[in-house]
Design an enzyme around this catalytic site. Structure first.
Site, short mmCIF file in Angstrom:
data_model
loop_
_atom_site.label_atom_id
_atom_site.label_comp_id
_atom_site.label_asym_id
_atom_site.label_seq_id
_atom_site.Cartn_x
_atom_site.Cartn_y
_atom_site.Cartn_z
N VAL A 11 -45.95 -24.93 -0.24
CA VAL A 11 -47.29 -25.08 0.34
C VAL A 11 -48.29 -24.12 -0.31
O VAL A 11 -49.38 -24.51 -0.72
CB VAL A 11 -47.24 -24.86 1.87
CG1 VAL A 11 -48.62 -24.68 2.45
CG2 VAL A 11 -46.55 -26.04 2.53
N ASP A 30 -46.94 -13.14 -3.90
CA ASP A 30 -45.60 -13.37 -3.38
C ASP A 30 -44.78 -12.09 -3.50
O ASP A 30 -45.02 -11.27 -4.40
CB ASP A 30 -44.90 -14.51 -4.14
CG ASP A 30 -43.88 -15.24 -3.26
OD1 ASP A 30 -44.15 -16.39 -2.86
OD2 ASP A 30 -42.83 -14.63 -2.94
N GLU A 153 -43.65 -32.87 0.16
CA GLU A 153 -43.08 -32.53 -1.14
C GLU A 153 -42.89 -33.81 -1.93
O GLU A 153 -42.56 -34.86 -1.38
CB GLU A 153 -41.75 -31.80 -0.96
CG GLU A 153 -41.95 -30.40 -0.42
CD GLU A 153 -40.64 -29.72 -0.05
OE1 GLU A 153 -39.58 -30.13 -0.57
OE2 GLU A 153 -40.69 -28.78 0.76
N LYS A 202 -49.63 -29.99 14.49
CA LYS A 202 -48.66 -30.02 13.39
C LYS A 202 -47.25 -30.37 13.92
O LYS A 202 -46.56 -31.24 13.39
CB LYS A 202 -48.66 -28.67 12.68
CG LYS A 202 -47.60 -28.51 11.62
CD LYS A 202 -47.80 -29.44 10.44
CE LYS A 202 -46.61 -29.42 9.52
NZ LYS A 202 -46.71 -30.37 8.42
N PHE A 248 -43.24 -44.34 9.54
CA PHE A 248 -42.04 -43.78 8.90
C PHE A 248 -40.80 -44.56 9.34
O PHE A 248 -39.97 -44.05 10.08
CB PHE A 248 -41.92 -42.30 9.30
CG PHE A 248 -42.26 -41.38 8.17
CD1 PHE A 248 -43.38 -41.61 7.38
CD2 PHE A 248 -41.47 -40.27 7.87
CE1 PHE A 248 -43.70 -40.77 6.32
CE2 PHE A 248 -41.78 -39.44 6.82
CZ PHE A 248 -42.90 -39.69 6.05
N CYS A 259 -38.93 -29.26 6.71
CA CYS A 259 -39.90 -29.36 7.81
C CYS A 259 -39.38 -30.09 9.05
O CYS A 259 -39.28 -29.50 10.11
CB CYS A 259 -41.17 -30.03 7.31
SG CYS A 259 -42.06 -28.98 6.16
N LYS A 262 -36.49 -28.42 11.19
CA LYS A 262 -36.85 -27.16 11.85
C LYS A 262 -38.01 -27.35 12.84
O LYS A 262 -38.03 -26.72 13.88
CB LYS A 262 -37.17 -26.08 10.81
CG LYS A 262 -38.58 -26.02 10.32
CD LYS A 262 -38.83 -24.78 9.48
CE LYS A 262 -40.14 -24.88 8.72
NZ LYS A 262 -41.33 -25.01 9.55
N LYS A 319 -35.04 -35.84 -0.54
CA LYS A 319 -35.79 -37.09 -0.81
C LYS A 319 -36.15 -37.08 -2.29
O LYS A 319 -36.02 -36.04 -2.95
CB LYS A 319 -37.02 -37.21 0.08
CG LYS A 319 -38.09 -36.18 -0.20
CD LYS A 319 -39.31 -36.51 0.64
CE LYS A 319 -40.46 -35.61 0.28
NZ LYS A 319 -41.67 -35.92 0.99
N1 LIG Z 1 -42.58 -27.59 2.31
C1 LIG Z 1 -43.33 -28.49 2.90
O1 LIG Z 1 -43.28 -29.69 2.59
C2 LIG Z 1 -44.29 -28.08 3.98
C3 LIG Z 1 -45.30 -28.98 4.39
C4 LIG Z 1 -46.19 -28.58 5.39
C5 LIG Z 1 -46.05 -27.33 6.00
N2 LIG Z 1 -45.05 -26.50 5.60
C6 LIG Z 1 -44.96 -25.18 6.24
O2 LIG Z 1 -45.53 -24.22 5.34
C7 LIG Z 1 -44.82 -22.97 5.43
C8 LIG Z 1 -44.31 -22.58 4.05
O3 LIG Z 1 -43.36 -23.55 3.63
P1 LIG Z 1 -42.84 -23.62 2.12
O4 LIG Z 1 -41.97 -24.82 2.04
O5 LIG Z 1 -43.99 -23.48 1.20
O6 LIG Z 1 -41.94 -22.29 2.08
P2 LIG Z 1 -41.25 -21.60 0.82
O7 LIG Z 1 -40.03 -20.98 1.32
O8 LIG Z 1 -41.20 -22.57 -0.32
O9 LIG Z 1 -42.30 -20.46 0.39
C9 LIG Z 1 -42.59 -19.32 1.14
C10 LIG Z 1 -42.95 -18.21 0.16
O10 LIG Z 1 -43.47 -17.09 0.87
C11 LIG Z 1 -43.02 -15.90 0.24
N3 LIG Z 1 -43.20 -14.78 1.16
C12 LIG Z 1 -42.51 -14.49 2.29
N4 LIG Z 1 -43.01 -13.38 2.86
C13 LIG Z 1 -44.05 -12.97 2.10
C14 LIG Z 1 -44.97 -11.89 2.18
N5 LIG Z 1 -44.95 -10.99 3.17
N6 LIG Z 1 -45.89 -11.75 1.20
C15 LIG Z 1 -45.94 -12.65 0.18
N7 LIG Z 1 -45.10 -13.69 0.06
C16 LIG Z 1 -44.17 -13.85 1.00
C17 LIG Z 1 -41.60 -16.24 -0.16
O11 LIG Z 1 -41.12 -15.37 -1.16
C18 LIG Z 1 -41.76 -17.69 -0.63
O12 LIG Z 1 -42.04 -17.75 -2.02
C19 LIG Z 1 -43.72 -23.20 6.47
O13 LIG Z 1 -44.18 -22.77 7.71
C20 LIG Z 1 -43.54 -24.72 6.46
O14 LIG Z 1 -43.05 -25.20 7.68
C21 LIG Z 1 -44.18 -26.85 4.60
#
Ligand SMILES: NC(=O)c1ccc[n+]([C@@H]2O[C@H](COP(=O)([O-])OP(=O)(O)OC[C@H]3O[C@@H](n4cnc5c(N)ncnc54)[C@H](O)[C@@H]3O)[C@@H](O)[C@H]2O)c1
Length: 428
Positions: A11, A30, A153, A202, A248, A259, A262, A319
Site C-alpha cells: 500500500v 521504511d 494487489e 474498510k 465477488f 487482507c 485478517k 491470486k
Molecule cells: N496489501 C493490500 O492489498 C492492502 C490493501 C488495502 C489495505 N491494506 C492495509 O494497508 C496496511 C499495509 O499493508 P501492506 O500490505 O502494504 O503491508 P506490508 O507488510 O507490505 O508493508 C508494511 C511496511 O511497513 C513497514 N514498517 C513497519 N513499521 C514501520 C515504521 N515504524 N516505520 C516505517 N516503516 C515501517 C514494514 O517494514 C513494511 O515494509 C495494512 O493495514 C493492510 O491491511 C492492504
C-alpha cells in the site's frame, strides 16, 4: 504538496509512487534497510504490475525519494501517511504495534501543523489512539485523518489511480481542503465521514466481499450435488443490478491474501469486544477454511493414496499478478498433501521466492510443463493467465496420469473430457 509515506509495502509504495506521479514531492520511509536500499536504486521489492516504471520515472524527476530516517521527512512534510502493516494477533485482533510505533516516532519529531493520514486498515478507535499518542508529545495543532485504502494487489496502481471512491474521516475544514486538493487529480467521489465511520467502512467492505466468496463457494457445493453449473449461476446473479457485474462471485479455493482473512477476523473481534456476536462472519471464515480442505478431499478422491505420488501444483500466490503468499490457499493444501506423503512439484515464477520462505521440501520448476512432467495429478490453485490457453494435448502426454483438479474453473469440463483427462473442477 510535500508528503511522507511511512511504510513502503504494497500500500505505502503504491501510494507514494502514484502521489509523486501527480507532481507531489514524496518521501517513502521504511524501517527495512534492505528495502530502502533497493528502492533508492529503483528496484521494486514486491511484484506489482506497472509500479516499477512509475517509481523509476519519479526517481529520475526527483519527485520521490526513499529513506530510513523519519525525522527530516516529517519536518519537511505537510501530509504524513501511515501505511504500516496491521497483522492479526493469535486471537484475530489487529496488532497495532506498528501503528503505535509509527505514531510515536512522528509525535517525537513533529514541528508544526501536519495532517497525519491513517491509510492502514485499523480497528474503530485507532484514529483516536493516534491522536492521543501525538498529543502526549506535541502541544501544537495537527489533524489525524482516516483514509482507508481499497486497492487490490495485482491491479494496485490502477485501483489507486482510478478508485471507485475515496473515504476521508475526521477532516477539520483545513484538513478537508488539503485532502480534497491532494486527491483532485483522481476525479473520484469523496465521502467525508467521522473517523470511526471511515475505519468501519474498510472492514465492512472487505468483510462483505469475503462473504460473497464464501456464499458462492457454498452455492458451488450445492451445485455439485444437484448437477447445476456454478459459473452460470454466478453469471445469472451478476445480471441483477442489485448484485452487480463486479460482485465477488468467483468460486474456487476460497479467499486468501493479507487482507480478507485478517479483516474478517478483526471485525469478528471488534464486534465481540462490543458485546455483539457477528455470527455471519464466523460462518464465512468456517466455509473458507472448509473450501481448502475440499480441494484436498477432491485430490485424494481422484489420486488415491498420495504416498509416493507426485502432485504438480500450478500457482502458489493467493491470486494472480502478485507475489503475495500471505494466507494463500496453496499453503494449507500443499501442507495437507505433504503430510499424507505426496511429493510436490510447483510452478509459480512470480511467487516462488516468497513461497520458499513458507513452504519446505518442494521442487520448484521454471515452466508449467516441467512441473507437470510425470505428475500423477495436477492442481491448478492460482489462475495465472498463462495456464488458460495451455497446449492441453501436450500436457496430457507429459503427465504420468492425466488427472486435473482445477480449483479455479479455468477449463471447459466437456473439452477436458473429450481430451481424455479425468478433470474435476468446483461447482460444475
Ligand atoms: N496489501 C493490500 O492489498 C492492502 C490493501 C488495502 C489495505 N491494506 C492495509 O494497508 C496496511 C499495509 O499493508 P501492506 O500490505 O502494504 O503491508 P506490508 O507488510 O507490505 O508493508 C508494511 C511496511 O511497513 C513497514 N514498517 C513497519 N513499521 C514501520 C515504521 N515504524 N516505520 C516505517 N516503516 C515501517 C514494514 O517494514 C513494511 O515494509 C495494512 O493495514 C493492510 O491491511 C492492504
Amino acid at each position: 504538496m510535500k508528503i511522507t509515506v511511512v511504510g513502503t509495502g504494497y500500500v505505502g509504495l503504491v501510494t507514494a509512487a502514484c502521489l509523486a506521479d501527480f507532481g507531489n514531492q514524496v518521501i517513502g520511509i521504511d524501517i527495512d534497510k534492505e528495502k530502502i536500499k533497493r528502492l533508492k536504486k529503483g528496484e521494486i521489492p514486491i511484484y506489482e504490475p506497472g509500479l516499477e516504471k512509475i517509481v523509476k520515472r519519479n526517481l529520475d524527476e526527483n519527485r520521490i525519494s526513499f529513506d530510513t530516517k523519519l525525522a527530516p521527512a516529517v519536518k519537511k512534510s505537510e501530509i504524513i501517511f501511515i501505511a504500516v502493516g496491521t497483522p492479526p494477533k493469535k486471537d484475530g485482533q489487529a496488532d497495532l504495534i506498528y501503528i503505535e510505533t509509527a505514531a510515536q516516532q512522528i509525535a517525537e519529531v513533529i514541528n508544526g501543523y501536519k495532517i497525519i493520514v491513517n491509510k492502514s486498515t485499523v480497528p474503530v478507535g485507532t484514529g483516536d489512539m493516534v491522536t492521543n499518542i501525538i498529543k502526549k508529545y506535541y502541544k501544537g495543532k495537527f489533524d489525524v485523518v482516516s483514509n482507508p485504502e481499497f486497492l487490490k494487489e495485482g491491479t494496485a496502481v490502477d485501483d489507486f489511480s482510478k478508485p471507485d471512491r475515496i473515504v476521508i474521516g475526521n477532516a477539520s475544514k483545513k484538513a478537508k481542503n488539503m485532502m480534497e486538493k491532494l486527491y483532485k487529480p483522481l476525479g473520484a467521489p469523496i465521502l467525508f465521514t467521522d473517523i470511526k465511520t471511515a475505519e468501519m467502512i474498510k472492514y465492512a467492505s472487505n468483510s462483505l466481499l469475503a462473504t460473497e466468496i464464501s456464499f458462492i463457494n457454498s452455492i458451488a457445493n450445492i451445485c455439485e450435488r444437484v448437477e447445476a453449473d456454478v459459473e452460470k449461476v454466478a453469471e445469472g446473479m451478476k445480471l441483477d443490478k442489485r448484485i452487480g457485474k463486479h460482485a465477488f462471485l468467483g468460486t474456487g479455493a476460497g479467499y486468501g491474501g493479507s487482507c480478507f482473512p485478517k479483516d474478517v477476523k478483526a471485525l469478528i473481534q471488534i464486534a465481540r469486544r462490543h458485546d455483539y456476536r457477528f455470527s455471519i462472519l464466523e460462518k464465512v471464515e468456517e466455509v473458507n477454511k472448509n473450501q481448502r480442505q475440499l480441494i484436498v478431499d477432491k485430490t485424494l478422491r481422484l489420486l488415491g493414496k498420495p504416498k509416493g505420488k507426485t502432485v504438480a501444483v500450478w500457482g502458489l500466490a493467493f491470486k494472480p499478478n502478485t507475489d503475495d503468499m500471505r494466507e494463500a490457499p496453496s499453503i494449507d493444501i500443499i501442507c495437507s498433501l505433504q503430510k499424507l506423503g505426496a511429493k510436490i512439484n510447483a510452478f509459480d515464477t512470480v511467487a516462488e521466492n516468497q513461497a520458499k520462505k513458507i513452504l519446505k521440501n518442494i521442487n520448484y520448476f521454471k515452466t508449467s510443463f516441467e512441473a507437470a512432467k510425470n505428475a500423477d495429478i495436477l492442481l491448478i490453485i492460482t489462475e495465472w493467465n498463462e495456464f488458460k490457453q495451455i497446449d492441453k494435448k501436450k500436457l496430457k502426454k507429459i503427465m504420468r496420469s492425466p488427472k486435473i483438479i482445477d480449483a479455479r474453473n479455468i477449463y471447459d469440463p466437456d473439452e477436458m473430457k473429450k481430451l481424455g483427462f479425468e478433470y474435476v473442477s468446483i461447482g460444475r
